[in-house]
Enzyme design. Structure first.
Site, PDB file in Angstrom:
ATOM      1  N   LYS A   1      11.803  10.328 -89.838  1.00 20.28           N
ATOM      2  CA  LYS A   1      12.305  10.940 -91.069  1.00 20.28           C
ATOM      3  C   LYS A   1      11.762  12.357 -91.162  1.00 20.28           C
ATOM      4  O   LYS A   1      10.595  12.605 -90.841  1.00 20.28           O
ATOM      5  CB  LYS A   1      11.810  10.131 -92.260  1.00 20.28           C
ATOM      6  CG  LYS A   1      12.129  10.797 -93.600  1.00 20.28           C
ATOM      7  CD  LYS A   1      12.006   9.864 -94.753  1.00 20.28           C
ATOM      8  CE  LYS A   1      10.580   9.452 -95.024  1.00 20.28           C
ATOM      9  NZ  LYS A   1      10.511   8.371 -96.000  1.00 20.28           N
TER      10      LYS A   1
ATOM     11  N   GLY B   1       7.081  -2.637 -94.418  1.00 18.64           N
ATOM     12  CA  GLY B   1       7.409  -3.479 -93.270  1.00 18.64           C
ATOM     13  C   GLY B   1       8.888  -3.662 -92.962  1.00 18.64           C
ATOM     14  O   GLY B   1       9.239  -4.360 -92.021  1.00 18.64           O
TER      15      GLY B   1
END
Length: 255
Positions: free
Chosen positions: A161, A60
């Site tokens: 990513k 989170g």
């Protein structure tokens, strides 16, 4: 040698890790929160009032940053296979972003509203073999992009990513057909030894450059890998469900 000293080394490396300490003291759930903050600082991806989708949001940290950046009028939707502890200001979905029913749930939540920014620090389940993991990760990035791009508003931003290796150039090329600015960025908060980098895409174009109809990032990347001789066209008779891992690898000669 042995496992004990390995884990000891890991512990020492992490104990000294300033980003970890920093995350703890500022209330972020993960040190990786700083990777998104550094991307934001350099590229200004998220604006106040934006609707932001965080793909692979567990635990989170990125969603927490997204809430801060989107502000009062912003909206953050986080999605992950693993359930997250609730995060103030975040609508959480549990599911696989690459699967139809999860995508439907997300579209229902959006209810026709555009997404302005998609952020993804997603990691697939890894095997520990770099070449294999990089291929799995590459495939996942392609699948995420294929779902995300159509729901991203024009002018919107996308950051994901990626692991250095085969096919990354092709992913960047595919992104360049869909965004006016694409570059790779390695935030200081990524560990020095880390092979991860981020593909940062800004200003989504109204349509894919030079392509009519549906454009698939995954097909584009796969075709370029076939061209470079890294993978072979899959045998058509193979059952579909093995497609999860995606691309078939040719092992490099020196393995």
């Amino acid at each position: 040698g042995g496992a004990a000293s390995m884990s000891k080394r890991w512990y020492n490396e992490h104990r000294r890790d300033p980003w970890r300490k920093k995350a703890k003291s500022s209330g972020y759930r993960s040190r990786s929160a700083y990777k998104l903050l550094q991307c934001q600082e350099k590229f200004n991806l998220i604006r106040e009032g934006d609707t932001i989708l965080d793909v692979g949001c567990h635990p989170g940290g990125w969603s927490q940053v997204a809430v801060e950046l989107g502000g009062e009028k912003g909206r953050v939707i986080g999605i992950d296979l693993k359930p997250c502890e609730p995060i103030p200001g975040v609508e959480l979905l549990v599911g696989d972003i690459t699967e139809g029913n999860t995508q439907e749930k997300l579209l229902e939540l959006l209810d026709g509203e555009p997404i302005h920014s998609i952020v993804s620090d997603i990691s697939p389940g890894l095997t520990g073999q770099y070449e294999m993991d990089q291929a799995i990760s590459l495939d996942l990035v392609c699948l995420v992009m294929d779902f995300s791009l159509p729901v991203l508003n024009k002018g919107g931003s996308f950051v994901t990513k990626v692991f250095q290796g085969r096919g990354i150039e092709a992913v960047a090329e595919a992104a360049k057909l869909n965004f006016s600015k694409v570059q790779r960025f390695s935030p200081v908060a990524s560990r020095n030894s880390s092979s991860e980098t981020f593909l940062v895409c800004k200003n989504k174009l109204p349509r894919t450059r030079g392509k009519d109809g549906d454009f698939s990032v995954r097909d584009f990347v796969e075709a370029s890998l076939v061209e470079e001789g890294f993978i072979t066209e899959e045998d058509e008779s193979k059952p579909e469900e093995s497609g999860k891992v995606g691309f078939t690898l040719h092992r490099s000669r020196d393995d």
